[in-house]
Write a protein that holds these residues in place. Structure first.
Motif, PDB file in Angstrom:
ATOM      1  N   LEU A   7      14.159  10.122  28.959  1.00 57.65           N
ATOM      2  CA  LEU A   7      14.169  11.558  29.244  1.00 57.65           C
ATOM      3  C   LEU A   7      15.526  12.018  29.758  1.00 57.65           C
ATOM      4  CD1 LEU A   7      12.852  12.313  32.736  1.00 57.65           C
ATOM      5  CD2 LEU A   7      12.659   9.996  31.844  1.00 57.65           C
ATOM      6  N   ARG A   8      15.678  13.325  29.721  1.00 62.50           N
ATOM      7  CA  ARG A   8      16.806  14.023  30.332  1.00 62.50           C
ATOM      8  C   ARG A   8      16.218  15.163  31.137  1.00 62.50           C
ATOM      9  NH1 ARG A   8      20.915  13.134  26.119  1.00 62.50           N
ATOM     10  NH2 ARG A   8      19.524  13.879  24.530  1.00 62.50           N
ATOM     11  N   LEU A   9      16.619  15.297  32.391  1.00 60.88           N
ATOM     12  CA  LEU A   9      16.137  16.421  33.206  1.00 60.88           C
ATOM     13  C   LEU A   9      17.159  17.541  33.092  1.00 60.88           C
ATOM     14  CD1 LEU A   9      14.642  14.603  36.323  1.00 60.88           C
ATOM     15  CD2 LEU A   9      13.466  15.508  34.310  1.00 60.88           C
ATOM     16  N   THR A  10      16.952  18.417  32.141  1.00 67.39           N
ATOM     17  CA  THR A  10      17.915  19.467  31.828  1.00 67.39           C
ATOM     18  C   THR A  10      18.010  20.531  32.916  1.00 67.39           C
ATOM     19  OG1 THR A  10      16.246  20.692  30.571  1.00 67.39           O
ATOM     20  CG2 THR A  10      17.618  19.125  29.344  1.00 67.39           C
ATOM     21  N   GLN A  11      17.021  20.610  33.795  1.00 67.56           N
ATOM     22  CA  GLN A  11      17.041  21.597  34.878  1.00 67.56           C
ATOM     23  C   GLN A  11      17.693  21.052  36.152  1.00 67.56           C
ATOM     24  OE1 GLN A  11      16.043  24.797  34.280  1.00 67.56           O
ATOM     25  NE2 GLN A  11      15.811  24.038  32.202  1.00 67.56           N
ATOM     26  N   ALA A  12      18.080  19.781  36.140  1.00 66.81           N
ATOM     27  CA  ALA A  12      18.763  19.206  37.311  1.00 66.81           C
ATOM     28  C   ALA A  12      20.120  19.885  37.483  1.00 66.81           C
ATOM     29  CB  ALA A  12      18.937  17.694  37.121  1.00 66.81           C
ATOM     30  N   PRO A  13      20.652  19.898  38.707  1.00 65.30           N
ATOM     31  CA  PRO A  13      21.938  20.557  38.949  1.00 65.30           C
ATOM     32  C   PRO A  13      23.060  19.963  38.092  1.00 65.30           C
ATOM     33  CG  PRO A  13      20.873  19.945  41.014  1.00 65.30           C
ATOM     34  CD  PRO A  13      20.075  19.324  39.918  1.00 65.30           C
ATOM     35  N   ALA A  14      24.055  20.783  37.791  1.00 68.80           N
ATOM     36  CA  ALA A  14      25.221  20.335  37.022  1.00 68.80           C
ATOM     37  C   ALA A  14      25.833  19.113  37.700  1.00 68.80           C
ATOM     38  CB  ALA A  14      26.246  21.455  36.911  1.00 68.80           C
ATOM     39  N   HIS A  63       9.033   6.528  23.602  1.00 65.41           N
ATOM     40  CA  HIS A  63       9.426   7.756  22.917  1.00 65.41           C
ATOM     41  C   HIS A  63      10.262   8.626  23.854  1.00 65.41           C
ATOM     42  CE1 HIS A  63       7.151   7.326  19.218  1.00 65.41           C
ATOM     43  NE2 HIS A  63       6.176   6.821  19.941  1.00 65.41           N
ATOM     44  N   PRO A  64      11.096   9.514  23.266  1.00 65.38           N
ATOM     45  CA  PRO A  64      11.835  10.477  24.099  1.00 65.38           C
ATOM     46  C   PRO A  64      10.871  11.550  24.602  1.00 65.38           C
ATOM     47  CG  PRO A  64      12.348  10.816  21.773  1.00 65.38           C
ATOM     48  CD  PRO A  64      11.460   9.602  21.858  1.00 65.38           C
ATOM     49  N   LEU A  65      10.679  11.614  25.902  1.00 63.45           N
ATOM     50  CA  LEU A  65       9.682  12.521  26.475  1.00 63.45           C
ATOM     51  C   LEU A  65      10.062  13.986  26.300  1.00 63.45           C
ATOM     52  CD1 LEU A  65       8.811  10.474  29.676  1.00 63.45           C
ATOM     53  CD2 LEU A  65       7.694  10.438  27.431  1.00 63.45           C
ATOM     54  N   ASN A  66      11.368  14.288  26.200  1.00 69.44           N
ATOM     55  CA  ASN A  66      11.780  15.672  25.974  1.00 69.44           C
ATOM     56  C   ASN A  66      11.297  16.196  24.621  1.00 69.44           C
ATOM     57  OD1 ASN A  66      13.936  14.398  27.834  1.00 69.44           O
ATOM     58  ND2 ASN A  66      14.172  16.590  28.158  1.00 69.44           N
ATOM     59  N   ALA A  67      10.963  15.305  23.695  1.00 71.96           N
ATOM     60  CA  ALA A  67      10.523  15.709  22.358  1.00 71.96           C
ATOM     61  C   ALA A  67       9.030  16.036  22.292  1.00 71.96           C
ATOM     62  CB  ALA A  67      10.854  14.612  21.343  1.00 71.96           C
ATOM     63  N   GLY A  70       5.541  21.055  24.089  1.00 74.76           N
ATOM     64  CA  GLY A  70       5.098  21.686  25.327  1.00 74.76           C
ATOM     65  C   GLY A  70       5.671  21.068  26.589  1.00 74.76           C
ATOM     66  N   LEU A  71       6.634  20.152  26.441  1.00 75.04           N
ATOM     67  CA  LEU A  71       7.213  19.485  27.612  1.00 75.04           C
ATOM     68  C   LEU A  71       8.716  19.324  27.410  1.00 75.04           C
ATOM     69  CD1 LEU A  71       6.465  18.072  30.328  1.00 75.04           C
ATOM     70  CD2 LEU A  71       6.454  15.947  29.047  1.00 75.04           C
ATOM     71  N   SER A  72       9.472  20.375  27.696  1.00 76.28           N
ATOM     72  CA  SER A  72      10.907  20.320  27.450  1.00 76.28           C
ATOM     73  C   SER A  72      11.684  19.642  28.574  1.00 76.28           C
ATOM     74  CB  SER A  72      11.455  21.734  27.235  1.00 76.28           C
ATOM     75  OG  SER A  72      11.229  22.509  28.398  1.00 76.28           O
TER      76      SER A  72
END
Length: 137
Positions: A7-14, A63-67, A70-72
């Protein structure tokens, strides 16, 4: 049940390393509440639970969980909610789940009357209640 997910946590801080692709070896515990079978001595056979959960497991493991539809942004809490929604129809006896990313770090998600989500507090009996599990020490 254990599964591996990237996974990638895209909402984590820069600049936060959790924004980069990484993975966890998850431990999932499903809690079910059902009447006890007086003859067999259990509520539901573990093999039956495993078979009913298999289609969800197949979408999670390696699997990539971001894919997942309904779970981005698959934080532990969001992933627990996604699992809850995915099993609601096939395992209506489920009323709580624990999802750990590593020992002592994860989320506990409960719903229904057994977890105190409804009743006297005026909440809906199906509204989830979550608590984050943090490592101690």
């Amino acid at each position: 049940m254990r599964f591996e997910g990237a996974l990638r946590l895209t909402q984590a801080p820069a600049g936060d390393p959790r924004r980069r692709l990484h993975g966890h070896s998850y431990l999932l515990r499903l809690h079910l509440t059902a009447p006890l079978d007086a003859v067999l001595g259990w509520t539901i056979d573990y093999g039956d639970v495993k078979a009913l959960f298999e289609p969800v497991y197949a979408r999670l493991d390696h699997h990539p969980l971001n894919a997942l539809s309904g779970l981005s942004d698959p934080s532990a809490a969001r992933l627990a909610g996604w699992i809850r929604e995915s099993i609601a129809d096939v395992l209506p006896q489920a009323d709580r789940l624990e999802l750990s990313e590593r020992p002592g770090c994860g989320v506990l998600l409960g719903w229904g009357d057994r977890c105190g989500a409804g009743g006297a507090n005026g909440g809906s009996a199906s509204a989830p209640r979550a608590a984050t599990l943090l490592p101690l020490g």
